[in-house]
Every structure is written in C-alpha cells, then in structure tokens.
Scaffold this active site. Sequence first.
Site, PDB file in Angstrom:
ATOM      1  N   HIS A  67      34.795  47.631  35.777  1.00 36.60           N
ATOM      2  CA  HIS A  67      36.179  47.946  36.136  1.00 36.60           C
ATOM      3  C   HIS A  67      36.687  46.992  37.241  1.00 36.60           C
ATOM      4  CE1 HIS A  67      39.030  51.314  37.785  1.00 36.60           C
ATOM      5  NE2 HIS A  67      39.703  50.320  37.273  1.00 36.60           N
ATOM      6  N   GLU A  70      37.355  43.722  35.698  1.00 35.51           N
ATOM      7  CA  GLU A  70      38.597  43.779  34.913  1.00 35.51           C
ATOM      8  C   GLU A  70      39.793  43.500  35.828  1.00 35.51           C
ATOM      9  OE1 GLU A  70      41.806  46.508  34.694  1.00 35.51           O
ATOM     10  OE2 GLU A  70      40.170  47.789  33.976  1.00 35.51           O
ATOM     11  N   HIS A  71      39.793  44.125  37.010  1.00 33.29           N
ATOM     12  CA  HIS A  71      40.885  43.861  37.958  1.00 33.29           C
ATOM     13  C   HIS A  71      40.844  42.414  38.462  1.00 33.29           C
ATOM     14  CE1 HIS A  71      42.518  47.910  39.362  1.00 33.29           C
ATOM     15  NE2 HIS A  71      41.716  48.214  38.374  1.00 33.29           N
ATOM     16  N   GLU A 145      39.813  43.947  45.382  1.00 34.19           N
ATOM     17  CA  GLU A 145      39.880  44.788  44.193  1.00 34.19           C
ATOM     18  C   GLU A 145      38.747  45.813  44.142  1.00 34.19           C
ATOM     19  OE1 GLU A 145      42.472  44.761  42.148  1.00 34.19           O
ATOM     20  OE2 GLU A 145      43.308  43.177  43.417  1.00 34.19           O
ATOM     21  N   GLU A 166      41.454  53.882  43.522  1.00 44.69           N
ATOM     22  CA  GLU A 166      41.869  54.341  42.196  1.00 44.69           C
ATOM     23  C   GLU A 166      40.909  55.427  41.703  1.00 44.69           C
ATOM     24  OE1 GLU A 166      41.918  51.264  39.158  1.00 44.69           O
ATOM     25  OE2 GLU A 166      41.977  52.766  37.581  1.00 44.69           O
TER      26      GLU A 166
END
Length: 974
Positions: A67, A70-71, A145, A166
């Site tokens: 994840h 991905e960012h 991130e 997040e």
Amino acid sequence: MNLEELKALTAYEILETRDLSDISATGVLLRHRKSGAKVALVSNEDDNKVFSISFRTPPKDSTGVAHILEHSTLCGSRAFPVKDPFVELVKGSLNTFLNAITYPDKTVYPIASCNDKDFQNLMHVYLDAVFYPNVYRNESIFRQEGWHYEFDDEGNLQVNGVVYNEMKGALSAPDDILDREIMNSLYPDMCYGVESGGDPEVIPELTYEQFLEFHRTYYHPVNSYIYLYGDMDMAEKLRFMDEEYLSAFDRIEVDSEIPLQKPFTETARVHRDCPLGEGEDPEENTFLSVNFCLPAHQNKKFYLAMRVLDYALMSAPGAVLKRTLVESGIAKDVYSSYDRLLRQPAYSIVGKGTTLDREEEFLRLVRETLESAVEKGLDEEMLMAAINHFEFQYREADFGSTPRGLMYGLDLMVSWLYADEEAFALTQLGECFGELREDVKSGAFSRMIRELFLQNPHKSIVTVSPRAGVEEEREARYKERMKRIRESMSEAELVGIRKTLEDLRAFQETPDAKEDLEKLPQLLREDLKKEARPFYNEERSMGDTKVLFHELDTHGIGYLRLVFDLGRIPAKDLKYVGLLKLLLAMVDTDSHDYDHLNTALDLVTGGYTFGVSTYPVVAEAGAFKLTFEVRSKYLEGKLPEMMALTREILFTSHLEDAVRIREILEEEKSEMQATMFSAGHHVAMHRAYAALSQEARADEEVSGLEFYRFLSGLLSAYEERKEEMSTHLREVLHQIFRPENLMVDFIGSGKALEELLPEAQCLKDMLFTDATETGEPILPLLPKGEGLMNSGQVQFVCRAGSFRKRGLPYTGHLMALKNYLNYQYLWVNVRVVGGAYGCMSGFGRSGIGYLLSYRDPKLSETVKIYEEAPKALAEFDADERGMTQLIIGAVSDLDVPMNPASLGSRSFSAHMSGITYEETQKNRDELLSTQPEDMRGLAKYLEAILSDQCLAAVGNAAKLQSESALFERLENLM
Ligand SMILES: [Zn+2]
C-alpha cells in the site's frame, strides 16, 4: 482493430483472440517477448478509453508495504521528477478515472480518458511511475507516504505518515474490525491472513530498505498485467510501451504466486474486542459471523450463480435465511458479504446488534435453515427474480460515473491473476443466464448450499464486541511504546531522526522546479470544448399535471420518476416522511408478502426505489424544493405490471404491521451507525449545512443524524409509540400521494412515453383527495459550532458558510477555485503536512460553500488552515500553464461521460432548480476564461464563508474534548 497490424509487431506474441460480442469487442491476449509482460486488449468503440497496469503483490506481513508503495510510486519518477504527479494529473487532465488501488494480492494502477492526447499522456506518466519511481533516490517519499517519527510540542515521540493515518481511520470502525478478522481467520497461512493496507501498530516496523526491496521484487514487467480498452490505435500503444519501457527489461523469474490456503479440518474461532463509544449500548456493535472459504478458480457461471444464491439466501428483502434470522430476533441487522476478488473467495453471514451468548443459537439457525433449503429447495420464483435482476444489470451496464472499461478490466483480473492464460474467462456472461434458469429446475442451487456451506469444513466463526477502554488501552500502549523507543534511542539515532525529519520538511516545502513541472504533458486551453453539455428537457402535461420528458436512446429501458412535491408538508411530519420512505415495498401489501412483492418487482423491473430529495431554487436565496420520489427502471413491455405493483404499494401497504416495521427500522438504524462512523465527513458537512440552510435542515430531518436520533428514540420506546407511529404514517401517506403534488418525469422514447401516460393517469385518479393537515417543511436551523464525539481515532472537520448572503453571486471561476483548494492549498496543508487522508471543498449554486477534511489526525490546526485560506488566495499567482491546469481539472469534472439515464437525471435536476442552459454556458465561459486576478478576486468568497463561523466536526472523543473551546456544544455522535 487491425489484427494483421498486431501480428506484425514482432515484440509481442499473440496468445489468443476472442470475440466478446456482449460488449461488441474483440479481445486479444499477448505476451511481450523480451520482458514477459502480459497484455490484454479489449477493443471496441467505447470512447471512454481505459489503461491499467497491475502487479501481483502478495504481502508477507502487515507493514502495509504494498500500500505504501502504491502511494509512493505516484510521487515522481525518472521522466517526471515532480513531487506529486498524481495530483498534477488530477488537477490538470481530462481523466475520467485516475487512481491506484491496493488489494490483498495485487496493486492496480488504472486511468481513463475520452481525449486521445490526454489518454496517451496519462498512460505515459503511469508507466514511468511504476517502472522508474523516484523512491530509490529520495527516502523522504517513503517517510511522507509511509511513516516517520516526529516530536509533538512537549517533545514526545510520535508516528505520522499518510498511509499510517489512512489505516488508523480505516481500521477503527467495528464493522471494519470484523471484516479484517474474518479475512485473517480464513487464510491464516497466506497473504490474505495479513493486512495488505497496513496495521498502524505494525507499519513502523517497515524499513526503507525492505520497502525498496518490495519494488525491486514485484514491479517487473514479467509480474505485470497490462490492460487496454476502448477505441484507440492498439498497435501504436503496444509499440510505444515496447520501445519506451518493456524492451528495457529482460524476463526474470518472480515468485509472486498466490498460494492456496490449506483447507481446514476444524472450524477456526476468533473473538476480538472493539472500542466502546461513550453512551453506546455494547449490544449495538456486537457481531456474530460464520464465514466460508469457497473453492478456488471456478467457471464463469459459478460467479453469477453465487450472486443468485446470495440473493435468495441473504440479500433480497425476505431472502429465506435473512428472514429466518431477522424474525428470530437474534440480531438487529443481518447481512452477507461475498468477496470474489480472492483466489479462494469468501462468503460471510453476519448478525449485528446481538449478544455473544446467542452464538450457538445463531449457528444453529443458520445450519437448520440451510438444511431445510436443501431439503425443500429454494423458492423458484425468487431464484428466477434474482436471475432477471442480474441479467438486467448486466445488459444495462450502468456503473454510474465509473468507466465501463474499468469494470471489465477488474473482471479480467478475477481469473487472469491466478492463471496467465485465462484473461477472458469471466467475459461473455450473457450466455450463462439461460443455463442458470435451467439450473433452478434441476436443483443445482441446493447442491451448492450443501457443498459450499453445509459440508464445507473450511470455515470460521468470528465474533466482535465492544468493551470500554479498548481505545484507551491502544492509546496507552502506543504512548508507552513511543516512550520506550524514545528512551532507548542513542544520541546518534536521535540526530538521525531529526535529520530525516528535516529532509522531509525540506522536501515538502520546496516547490517543484518549473522546468520539472513542464515535463508533465498537459493540454492547452484551446484543446478544451467550449460548449456546455445540453439539457434534454421537454415540458408536456397530463391534465393539470406536469410531465417532464427526456427523449434519449435508452435501448428499450424506461426510467420513470413519479415526483410528489412535499412543499405543503408540516415540518413536524418530516421524520415520518423519512420513515415512510424506508417502509414502502418492504412491508406486506394486500396481495403480496413483502418477500414475494420484491420477487415480483425484480421480475418486472431493473430497480425500484423510493427517495426524498431536495433541490435548491437558484432564483431565490434560500428557497428549495422538497420531493418524495418513486423511481423505477423497466423494460418497456413490462410497464403495465410495474404500474400495477406501484398502485399496490402506494395504496395497500400494511403500515400497521408493527412487528415487521420494527425489523426494518432496527436494520436501518444499524446500517446508519456503520455509515455515520465511516463517512464522518458526510455527517460533519450535513450538520454544518443544516445550521445554514432550510434545505439541508429538512434533509437532516428526513435522513440525517436528526432522523437517526428520532429512530433510536422510537425504537427504545417502541411498544408505547407504535400505534401513534402507524397513525402518523397513514397521515403522511395521505399528505404526500395527492394529485396536486404529482409530477411525472420520464427518460426514454416518445413511444414509451405515450404508453406511459394513460397508466400514469390511472394512478393519478386513485391518489388521495381527503382533507389533510398542511403546513411548511421549515424547521429552526441547527446551532453553529457542533462537535460530535465517537470512538474513532481520527477527525472529520467541516467549515461552511454562505457567500450569497453577502451579496456574492455564483460564478464559473468557483470551479477553478475548488480545484485549487482540493489539490493545492488544502492538499499541501491539510493532507501532505497535516497528515489527513483527504480534503475537499465545494461551492454550490445555492450560494453555500464548504471546506472539509477526511480522516484527519488534527482538529484546531485544520480550522486554522481554513481560516488562512483567504489570505493565501489573495496572494495567488500562476502562469498560463498553471492557470490552465486548474481549469482543465474543473472541465474534466463537468464533462464526465454520462449514459442516457444520467443525462436525463442531470436535466431533471436543472429543471427543478431552475438552471437554464444559458447560465450553464455562461458559467463554463467564466471557467474557461479564468485568470489569476479572477482567482484572487475569490478571496472575498472565502472570507464570506468563514465569517459565518459555522463549524462541525466528528471524531475522537478525547481529542474533541481537549479542544472543546472550538465548539458551542459537544455531544456523542450516537
Ligand atoms: Zn491509500
């Protein structure tokens, strides 16, 4: 598409071509010879083109590495070395979709656009991002991130980072905790057993080196799945990919296979505590669930059959298992979930709002009902209705604003990810519907129940219940850990952390070099379409009833909306209007049980819903229309049956059935709880608006937090209040469904309209004409400055206000301002620096605007950023490129592709609000002509909005309490 031309491309080998007639397309599967990249083409005439590149990325732990990567890949690359190309593209491209998504076993990077040049640009930036990200050159990207240490005002060590925050937000609601435990319980030995998004308690264990290693391992073409869809020169795209990217890589071996979870011999059992909110009844968030791991890799019919089976067991109102569980009173809400995007899919049956001691009873009821379904067979009519329902959906292929090609691309991944040669296994579902109808007769569904559930040992029982102190313990553990880490740090380590932090701040604060920004391809102002999209409104009449007709080619589907004006409803009755909306078609009628009623609806319609809507009347400040709408879509031939059902529902519903009504309301309450928790930003925004406008206030009463509170109160004293409730429901029924309130709205062909009108007249003749109480749906506004506390770990912070009240008219420049705030001012301050997962703003024609944060670790700091916005805007400057970028992003929102149903719906809303085409064109002209001085001129709009001093925040109780001075009143959310 020219196949000969593809064959001439020697860099690729064609593995398969397939006719995909259901979507009027040709499918081609290829492999890039040198790198081993897998490519699937779906070529048809769809203008809304899609490109995506996906990688198989099974994580080994819960550090969220997939994840975070991905960012991070979208934070600058070799050819486009800017800090946030993703945001630059959102702001300045005509994309119809742009995102990146981490799944438990893959990472998907999709883009879509209707503009050729734009499409090529987006594809180029994405390919560069995944193969040559700047993460190797700049650790700050990972720190920003992923996670980093920082020090708070008292010098305490803290963890911060975009993904870290997040996931704190994503994993705090009880429903999310349950979902996660279900996944972990069914697949303990493989990648689905860990949290691919990242567990905040584990994320800080990820090192920069491990992060880079993950990219080195998995982001190679041989491990990629490239997808191109729509109307384009496929050979040209393939040549570009080969020359610019793929040919630089040699095929290697990548071990990314998704292993199979070994079947269980014994049922797994898991219990987890979740946080208990203050004043919350622990029962409300107690969950019982039984979950099944389904066999891997089935044929395409299985995929549809599962949905049909789920519909008949759990999803339809009155589905047999759902009905049994609801009527037993074992849980307040009962639902299922089917996750097909896994190598071995999962199916869950969940009871929410229960007690742990009823587990045995829950399991017994599930088992007995399934056994009896096998013995007696499922209701054939219901199975047929389900098949009709899914066939209608499949043929209509209406995915709202999501590009069709994107949905097909995700379908491809269901088989492709697990078998290289099977990209098209799940296409062409059309032929399955006939077979499924045969299966109903042959008892195939009973066999499925036996094999997948009753005889399946691979299952788990997961329970979740709230306990006071869970959130405090987590917080204490965190503080303790931070303290321990802080104390164990050597001086050199501390210096290292300060250095990392300094680098990060410098990275964040240094603007991109102009020449780097200019490397990102961008359209020019001249490339943008000048004309506003037309409205399709034709006013007709049926006696004294207005008929609004939108003549559009809907391929034989009629979209009907019976609109009842609520302008004469007394304010005190609005709550009951909200109740009525929930009950119609969900209670029995004179001719049908509610389950057979829904079966009948699914046999003749493709969707049938009730809604209450508001529309601002733009000509008059503060004025609005409030309507009750009966919406249906149907194949033209089914009109008489659909209208007969409508009459039956409106005039013969059993609104005195207190037992059934209670079931519906309990379920609604439970669903509202879950949504209000996860969508705190909606709550915050609606509350702020309801302090400013009558329109929003009415909406609160019918479906917002006010309605939720009414519902809770009603249910807690149900026995005493049920009679009064039924009387009231009967009254509002007569107040709403009156001939003088009716307007008919229709999307479809002229012929279909002609057939409709006599039917509509027949309904009109039956509407109520008895004397009823009338009034005005106007309520006192909510107080400004509200804090709503829950057990979550993050905040949602909204400021709203009216610019129109200060004499400022709506202008098209505001669309560019929204883009500037969302992707520049708020993005940098609230998201990048502040650590919130999202930020947004908006300015409506009603004259109200808002600023809003999403999953925000901060509160007063965010408010302060809002308050400084006018000053920043007054100093706004941009060159032609920068200014155009803001305009393009706004145009892309305006020009989002629409199917006939959305075109008609958009035209209807404009009509209700009194928005003319000329105004829309004027606003578009304003937007296209926006110059920096226009932007600076909007500072007074922001000042006007902020001067209303209207704040609403939802979030962590301790955080809100510690900053209580911000609020006029502080209350528990639920
Ligand atoms: Zn994310």
